[in-house]
Motif scaffolding. Structure first.
Motif, PDB file in Angstrom:
ATOM      1  N   ARG B 238       0.849  -1.196   0.000  1.00 18.23           N
ATOM      2  CA  ARG B 238       0.000   0.000   0.000  1.00 18.23           C
ATOM      3  C   ARG B 238       0.886   1.248   0.000  1.00 18.23           C
ATOM      4  N   ALA B 239       1.958   1.154   0.834  1.00 18.80           N
ATOM      5  CA  ALA B 239       2.859   2.313   0.896  1.00 18.80           C
ATOM      6  C   ALA B 239       3.501   2.573  -0.462  1.00 18.80           C
ATOM      7  N   ARG B 240       3.898   1.508  -1.166  1.00 23.42           N
ATOM      8  CA  ARG B 240       4.521   1.678  -2.488  1.00 23.42           C
ATOM      9  C   ARG B 240       3.526   2.306  -3.458  1.00 23.42           C
ATOM     10  N   THR B 241       2.284   1.787  -3.382  1.00 24.93           N
ATOM     11  CA  THR B 241       1.256   2.345  -4.280  1.00 24.93           C
ATOM     12  C   THR B 241       1.084   3.833  -4.039  1.00 24.93           C
ATOM     13  N   ARG B 242       1.093   4.175  -2.765  1.00 25.88           N
ATOM     14  CA  ARG B 242       0.911   5.586  -2.434  1.00 25.88           C
ATOM     15  C   ARG B 242       2.058   6.407  -3.006  1.00 25.88           C
ATOM     16  N   ALA B 243       3.288   5.832  -2.823  1.00 26.09           N
ATOM     17  CA  ALA B 243       4.458   6.593  -3.303  1.00 26.09           C
ATOM     18  C   ALA B 243       4.369   6.816  -4.812  1.00 26.09           C
ATOM     19  N   LYS B 244       3.970   5.698  -5.528  1.00 25.33           N
ATOM     20  CA  LYS B 244       3.851   5.828  -6.987  1.00 25.33           C
ATOM     21  C   LYS B 244       2.851   6.887  -7.352  1.00 25.33           C
ATOM     22  N   LYS B 245       1.685   6.782  -6.717  1.00 23.99           N
ATOM     23  CA  LYS B 245       0.621   7.713  -7.099  1.00 23.99           C
ATOM     24  C   LYS B 245       0.893   9.092  -6.535  1.00 23.99           C
ATOM     25  N   GLY B 246       1.839   9.122  -5.632  1.00 21.42           N
ATOM     26  CA  GLY B 246       2.197  10.429  -5.089  1.00 21.42           C
ATOM     27  C   GLY B 246       1.072  11.056  -4.343  1.00 21.42           C
ATOM     28  N   ARG B 247       0.948  12.339  -4.496  1.00 23.06           N
ATOM     29  CA  ARG B 247      -0.048  13.037  -3.698  1.00 23.06           C
ATOM     30  C   ARG B 247      -1.449  12.880  -4.265  1.00 23.06           C
ATOM     31  N   ASP B 248      -1.524  12.106  -5.392  1.00 22.40           N
ATOM     32  CA  ASP B 248      -2.865  11.931  -5.954  1.00 22.40           C
ATOM     33  C   ASP B 248      -3.652  10.862  -5.215  1.00 22.40           C
ATOM     34  N   ALA B 249      -3.030  10.176  -4.254  1.00 28.40           N
ATOM     35  CA  ALA B 249      -3.762   9.124  -3.501  1.00 28.40           C
ATOM     36  C   ALA B 249      -4.952   9.743  -2.789  1.00 28.40           C
ATOM     37  N   PRO B 250      -6.082   9.065  -2.843  1.00 28.30           N
ATOM     38  CA  PRO B 250      -7.295   9.624  -2.230  1.00 28.30           C
ATOM     39  C   PRO B 250      -7.083   9.862  -0.730  1.00 28.30           C
ATOM     40  N   ARG B 251      -7.573  11.011  -0.308  1.00 27.37           N
ATOM     41  CA  ARG B 251      -7.327  11.418   1.076  1.00 27.37           C
ATOM     42  C   ARG B 251      -7.981  10.453   2.065  1.00 27.37           C
ATOM     43  N   SER B 252      -9.101   9.906   1.585  1.00 26.45           N
ATOM     44  CA  SER B 252      -9.807   9.007   2.510  1.00 26.45           C
ATOM     45  C   SER B 252      -8.935   7.809   2.885  1.00 26.45           C
ATOM     46  N   THR B 253      -8.114   7.264   1.870  1.00 29.05           N
ATOM     47  CA  THR B 253      -7.244   6.125   2.176  1.00 29.05           C
ATOM     48  C   THR B 253      -6.199   6.517   3.208  1.00 29.05           C
ATOM     49  N   GLU B 254      -5.647   7.723   2.994  1.00 27.23           N
ATOM     50  CA  GLU B 254      -4.619   8.145   3.935  1.00 27.23           C
ATOM     51  C   GLU B 254      -5.162   8.190   5.344  1.00 27.23           C
ATOM     52  N   ARG B 255      -6.356   8.784   5.407  1.00 21.29           N
ATOM     53  CA  ARG B 255      -6.918   8.915   6.751  1.00 21.29           C
ATOM     54  C   ARG B 255      -7.116   7.535   7.398  1.00 21.29           C
ATOM     55  N   ARG B 256      -7.533   6.580   6.522  1.00 17.00           N
ATOM     56  CA  ARG B 256      -7.764   5.223   7.033  1.00 17.00           C
ATOM     57  C   ARG B 256      -6.472   4.602   7.529  1.00 17.00           C
ATOM     58  N   ASN B 257      -5.338   4.885   6.821  1.00 19.36           N
ATOM     59  CA  ASN B 257      -4.103   4.241   7.194  1.00 19.36           C
ATOM     60  C   ASN B 257      -3.408   4.874   8.386  1.00 19.36           C
ATOM     61  N   ARG B 258      -3.848   6.074   8.700  1.00 18.90           N
ATOM     62  CA  ARG B 258      -3.197   6.700   9.850  1.00 18.90           C
ATOM     63  C   ARG B 258      -3.662   6.034  11.139  1.00 18.90           C
ATOM     64  N   PRO B 259      -2.714   5.881  12.049  1.00 19.86           N
ATOM     65  CA  PRO B 259      -3.120   5.197  13.310  1.00 19.86           C
ATOM     66  C   PRO B 259      -4.170   6.029  14.053  1.00 19.86           C
TER      67      PRO B 259
END
Lengths: 114, 259
Positions: B238-259
């Motif tokens: 997931r982290a690699r995918t995020r890095a590839k997509k860069g800042r275009d990753a949907p914010r909702s996913t980020e929020r979900r992954n944050r502890p």
């Protein structure tokens, strides 16, 4: 009373019994014997009673005095002392506890627990 | 009272008692006899029974008199030992049982049922190869044993001596059996069946950890490791995918992954 020597039980309790009788009223040897027998202690021995009276007197639990009698030799009367009363009170407590515990054990209504 | 009015047999009896006190100092002997004579005479008047019959042999009378009076027995009188006079307190201690001990009796009834089963399992060794009770038999036998033990405790019966012996045996066996049970609880399921690798405690023999238990544990460890590594891989990818997509990753996913 199989299994429980009544005379042994009595010997242990005789001091208390004799003190109780003399606490009621001063008495001489045969008098004490009569009153003990009258109270239901049929197996109490004459010699035991006379000897116990002497021992209690020697221990200071009883005092004694002579009373002349017209029918025969002078009689030695025994009376209870304060020390004797203390001893009697203790005998009463010990007997209470003992007879309660033993009474509960022997009580027919209480089932024996093995 | 003159000597002539005293009945002959009573006189003889009293003389014999006095003789039985012959080793005492004369003033003490006279003192004792004063009491005794007056009382014996009066008692003789009250009864028809001959004095020797009523009071027993004069020698025994004298011995009983001495013992009750706290006087030492005659030195030469080996035949009449001083009767043991237990004090009331001694008798009371001998017969009294602390009441709280009786309250603990039901606990003991259950405990001894368990111990008996433990002893049986160890002794027979027929329940399974390891001498342990498999779970099904235990579930059947334990309630039965407890009921029998409680019945023995509660009901009145004639086998008291037997039960006392049983109690002693169980008390001794309590430690090895208890140790065995504790050991088995620590190492696995104490009451599950042998198929699943558990064992009901046998006795002092320290059983090796059953193979089935070890297998299960190894499997569990492996499963856990696999799960953890899968979870790690998943988060790494997931982290690699995020890095590839860069800042275009949907914010909702980020929020979900944050502890």
């Amino acid at each position: 009373m199989t299994g429980m020597d009544r005379s042994q039980l009595l010997r242990g309790a005789l001091d208390g019994a004799v003190l109780a009788v003399t606490a009621e009223d001063d008495a001489y040897g045969y008098d004490v014997l009569r009153r003990l027998r009258g109270a239901g202690l049929a197996e109490v021995g004459d010699a035991s009673v006379y000897g116990t009276l002497r021992r209690l007197y020697a221990a200071g639990a009883l005092t004694s005095y002579m009373v002349p009698s017209e029918e025969g030799p002078a009689r030695r009367y025994y009376g209870i002392t304060d020390r004797g009363r203390v001893q009697l009170a203790e005998a009463r407590t010990v007997w209470q506890e003992f007879s309660q515990a033993l009474g509960a054990l022997l009580d027919e209504k209480v089932e024996a627990r093995a | 009272m003159t000597t002539s009015t005293i009945p002959e047999d009573v006189r003889a009896y009293l003389d014999a008692v006095r003789a039985g006190l012959g080793d005492l100092p004369s003033h003490e002997r006279d003192d004792v006899m004063t009491d005794v004579e007056a009382s014996v005479l009066e008692s003789a008047e009250d009864s028809d029974v001959p004095v020797a019959l009523r009071l027993g042999p004069p020698g025994r009378f004298a011995a009983e008199l001495r013992a009750a009076a706290g006087l030492p027995p005659r030195a030469d009188d080996a035949a009449a030992p001083e009767p043991v006079r237990p004090s009331l307190r001694e008798l009371a201690t001998r017969f009294t049982i602390a009441p709280w001990l009786r309250e603990l009796a039901p606990l003991w009834w259950v405990a001894r049922a368990v111990i008996v089963l433990g002893i049986l399992a160890e002794a027979t060794g027929t329940f399974d190869g390891n001498g342990n009770l498999p779970g099904e038999e235990t579930r059947l036998l334990l309630p039965v044993a407890v009921v029998v033990s409680v019945a023995l405790g509660l009901l009145r019966h004639r086998w008291r001596a037997l039960v006392v012996a049983l109690n002693v045996v169980c008390a001794i066996a309590a430690f090895p059996v208890g140790y065995g049970i504790a050991k088995n609880i620590r190492e696995g399921d104490a009451f599950s069946s042998t198929q699943r690798g558990g064992a009901y405690a046998g006795a002092a023999r320290s059983a090796p950890v059953p193979a089935a238990v070890r297998e299960r544990r190894a499997r569990a460890v492996a499963l856990e490791a696999a799960r953890r590594s899968r979870a790690e891989n998943a988060s790494r990818s997931r982290a690699r995918t995020r890095a590839k997509k860069g800042r275009d990753a949907p914010r909702s996913t980020e929020r979900r992954n944050r502890p």
